[in-house]
Scaffold this motif. Structure first.
Motif, PDB file in Angstrom:
ATOM      1  N   MET A   1      14.047  -5.564   1.433  1.00 12.79           N
ATOM      2  CA  MET A   1      13.277  -6.693   0.960  1.00 12.79           C
ATOM      3  C   MET A   1      11.817  -6.478   1.365  1.00 12.79           C
ATOM      4  O   MET A   1      11.516  -6.055   2.463  1.00 12.79           O
ATOM      5  N   VAL A   2      10.938  -6.812   0.456  1.00 10.41           N
ATOM      6  CA  VAL A   2       9.500  -6.737   0.703  1.00 10.41           C
ATOM      7  C   VAL A   2       8.952  -8.155   0.589  1.00 10.41           C
ATOM      8  O   VAL A   2       9.061  -8.773  -0.463  1.00 10.41           O
ATOM      9  N   VAL A   3       8.405  -8.668   1.664  1.00 10.85           N
ATOM     10  CA  VAL A   3       7.746  -9.979   1.642  1.00 10.85           C
ATOM     11  C   VAL A   3       6.505  -9.819   2.500  1.00 10.85           C
ATOM     12  O   VAL A   3       6.593  -9.760   3.720  1.00 10.85           O
ATOM     13  N   LYS A   4       5.343  -9.701   1.835  1.00 18.21           N
ATOM     14  CA  LYS A   4       4.151  -9.448   2.634  1.00 18.21           C
ATOM     15  C   LYS A   4       2.867  -9.802   1.930  1.00 18.21           C
ATOM     16  O   LYS A   4       2.777  -9.789   0.706  1.00 18.21           O
ATOM     17  N   LEU A   5       1.891 -10.098   2.774  1.00 16.09           N
ATOM     18  CA  LEU A   5       0.507 -10.219   2.346  1.00 16.09           C
ATOM     19  C   LEU A   5      -0.106  -8.844   2.545  1.00 16.09           C
ATOM     20  O   LEU A   5       0.128  -8.208   3.570  1.00 16.09           O
ATOM     21  N   VAL A   6      -0.873  -8.395   1.560  1.00 16.61           N
ATOM     22  CA  VAL A   6      -1.443  -7.051   1.614  1.00 16.61           C
ATOM     23  C   VAL A   6      -2.929  -7.126   1.300  1.00 16.61           C
ATOM     24  O   VAL A   6      -3.308  -7.715   0.285  1.00 16.61           O
ATOM     25  N   LYS A   7      -3.733  -6.542   2.154  1.00 21.98           N
ATOM     26  CA  LYS A   7      -5.155  -6.436   1.848  1.00 21.98           C
ATOM     27  C   LYS A   7      -5.321  -5.378   0.769  1.00 21.98           C
ATOM     28  O   LYS A   7      -4.741  -4.280   0.858  1.00 21.98           O
ATOM     29  N   LYS A   8      -6.080  -5.722  -0.270  1.00 20.15           N
ATOM     30  CA  LYS A   8      -6.282  -4.814  -1.392  1.00 20.15           C
ATOM     31  C   LYS A   8      -6.716  -3.447  -0.873  1.00 20.15           C
ATOM     32  O   LYS A   8      -7.613  -3.346  -0.047  1.00 20.15           O
ATOM     33  N   GLY A   9      -6.047  -2.433  -1.344  1.00 22.27           N
ATOM     34  CA  GLY A   9      -6.364  -1.072  -0.956  1.00 22.27           C
ATOM     35  C   GLY A   9      -5.509  -0.540   0.183  1.00 22.27           C
ATOM     36  O   GLY A   9      -5.407   0.669   0.365  1.00 22.27           O
ATOM     37  N   ASP A  10      -4.875  -1.428   0.965  1.00 24.17           N
ATOM     38  CA  ASP A  10      -4.038  -0.969   2.074  1.00 24.17           C
ATOM     39  C   ASP A  10      -2.721  -0.383   1.585  1.00 24.17           C
ATOM     40  O   ASP A  10      -2.270   0.648   2.066  1.00 24.17           O
ATOM     41  N   GLU A  11      -2.079  -1.074   0.660  1.00 20.49           N
ATOM     42  CA  GLU A  11      -0.822  -0.623   0.075  1.00 20.49           C
ATOM     43  C   GLU A  11      -0.852  -0.999  -1.397  1.00 20.49           C
ATOM     44  O   GLU A  11      -1.447  -2.001  -1.768  1.00 20.49           O
ATOM     45  N   ILE A  12      -0.177  -0.215  -2.214  1.00 26.35           N
ATOM     46  CA  ILE A  12      -0.140  -0.493  -3.647  1.00 26.35           C
ATOM     47  C   ILE A  12       1.312  -0.682  -4.078  1.00 26.35           C
ATOM     48  O   ILE A  12       2.164   0.169  -3.818  1.00 26.35           O
ATOM     49  N   TYR A  13       1.568  -1.812  -4.703  1.00 22.88           N
ATOM     50  CA  TYR A  13       2.881  -2.132  -5.254  1.00 22.88           C
ATOM     51  C   TYR A  13       2.706  -2.557  -6.695  1.00 22.88           C
ATOM     52  O   TYR A  13       1.663  -3.051  -7.085  1.00 22.88           O
ATOM     53  N   ASN A  14       3.776  -2.393  -7.468  1.00 21.58           N
ATOM     54  CA  ASN A  14       3.841  -2.979  -8.799  1.00 21.58           C
ATOM     55  C   ASN A  14       5.240  -3.578  -8.951  1.00 21.58           C
ATOM     56  O   ASN A  14       6.099  -3.367  -8.089  1.00 21.58           O
ATOM     57  N   THR A  15       5.452  -4.316 -10.017  1.00 23.51           N
ATOM     58  CA  THR A  15       6.754  -4.973 -10.175  1.00 23.51           C
ATOM     59  C   THR A  15       7.882  -3.951 -10.273  1.00 23.51           C
ATOM     60  O   THR A  15       8.984  -4.202  -9.803  1.00 23.51           O
ATOM     61  N   GLY A  16       7.602  -2.787 -10.835  1.00 27.61           N
ATOM     62  CA  GLY A  16       8.613  -1.728 -10.905  1.00 27.61           C
ATOM     63  C   GLY A  16       9.074  -1.286  -9.526  1.00 27.61           C
ATOM     64  O   GLY A  16      10.263  -1.015  -9.309  1.00 27.61           O
ATOM     65  N   ASP A  17       8.144  -1.196  -8.576  1.00 33.04           N
ATOM     66  CA  ASP A  17       8.505  -0.841  -7.201  1.00 33.04           C
ATOM     67  C   ASP A  17       9.461  -1.875  -6.614  1.00 33.04           C
ATOM     68  O   ASP A  17      10.449  -1.526  -5.957  1.00 33.04           O
ATOM     69  N   LEU A  18       9.143  -3.153  -6.842  1.00 28.69           N
ATOM     70  CA  LEU A  18       9.993  -4.211  -6.304  1.00 28.69           C
ATOM     71  C   LEU A  18      11.378  -4.186  -6.931  1.00 28.69           C
ATOM     72  O   LEU A  18      12.391  -4.344  -6.241  1.00 28.69           O
ATOM     73  N   VAL A  19      11.434  -3.952  -8.238  1.00 28.14           N
ATOM     74  CA  VAL A  19      12.727  -3.876  -8.935  1.00 28.14           C
ATOM     75  C   VAL A  19      13.563  -2.717  -8.390  1.00 28.14           C
ATOM     76  O   VAL A  19      14.763  -2.872  -8.123  1.00 28.14           O
ATOM     77  N   GLN A  20      12.950  -1.559  -8.219  1.00 26.38           N
ATOM     78  CA  GLN A  20      13.695  -0.406  -7.700  1.00 26.38           C
ATOM     79  C   GLN A  20      14.264  -0.675  -6.316  1.00 26.38           C
ATOM     80  O   GLN A  20      15.396  -0.295  -6.010  1.00 26.38           O
ATOM     81  N   LYS A  21      13.501  -1.358  -5.467  1.00 24.08           N
ATOM     82  CA  LYS A  21      14.006  -1.708  -4.135  1.00 24.08           C
ATOM     83  C   LYS A  21      15.166  -2.704  -4.246  1.00 24.08           C
ATOM     84  O   LYS A  21      16.155  -2.582  -3.522  1.00 24.08           O
ATOM     85  N   LEU A  22      15.050  -3.681  -5.139  1.00 21.98           N
ATOM     86  CA  LEU A  22      16.132  -4.647  -5.309  1.00 21.98           C
ATOM     87  C   LEU A  22      17.406  -3.972  -5.797  1.00 21.98           C
ATOM     88  O   LEU A  22      18.511  -4.342  -5.382  1.00 21.98           O
ATOM     89  N   LYS A  23      17.276  -2.987  -6.661  1.00 19.38           N
ATOM     90  CA  LYS A  23      18.459  -2.305  -7.193  1.00 19.38           C
ATOM     91  C   LYS A  23      19.177  -1.464  -6.138  1.00 19.38           C
ATOM     92  O   LYS A  23      20.299  -1.019  -6.363  1.00 19.38           O
TER      93      LYS A  23
END
Length: 145
Positions: A1-23
């Motif tokens: 599970m990913v639940v976080k506040l991220v400062k722009k540029g520190d880490e990059i996520y997209n919805t596809g990344d979240l879906v892959q982790k959920l799967k």
């Protein structure tokens, strides 16, 4: 599970990344729905062209904890398996992602309701300050806006 506040540029996520982790969730065999949401900077607001948008919170640790509490509450309320959320902080431009949510659940109805509740509660309950700079000037929007 990913639940976080991220400062722009520190880490990059997209919805596809979240879906892959959920799967990769151990209970994927008992689920049947994933819904996602991506909130991003629009180019116009009230007939004004947006130049940039800055998003901040006065206490990152407190806001992170409250974000986790929202996710846990919604997971329990709707009996979904997992919710992942990334909310960015920093300075953004048209098309930049601000807020990502992905929900894994057994059935589409509860999964969609869980997604909607996370979106609304994050928008209205967390202490964010949004500052929009447009060709009409600067507008500050506090939590709930």
């Amino acid at each position: 599970m990913v639940v976080k506040l991220v400062k722009k540029g520190d880490e990059i996520y997209n919805t596809g990344d979240l879906v892959q982790k959920l799967k990769k969730n151990d209970k994927i065999d008992t689920t049947g729905a994933i819904f996602t949401f991506e909130g991003f900077v629009r180019g116009f607001e009230d007939d004004s062209k947006i130049k940039d948008l800055s998003l901040s919170t006065p206490d990152i640790d407190k806001t992170q904890k409250e974000l986790e509490e929202i996710v846990n509450d919604v997971e329990t309320k709707y009996s979904v398996e997992e919710i992942s959320v990334v909310h960015y902080l920093g300075k953004f431009y048209t098309g930049d992602s601000l807020f990502l949510v992905a929900v894994l659940g057994g059935h589409r109805e509860d999964t969609l309701r869980a997604l909607q509740e996370v979106i609304e509660r994050v928008k209205f309950d967390l202490d964010f300050k949004k500052e929009e700079v447009s060709d009409s000037g600067t507008k500050v929007i506090l939590a709930g806006g």
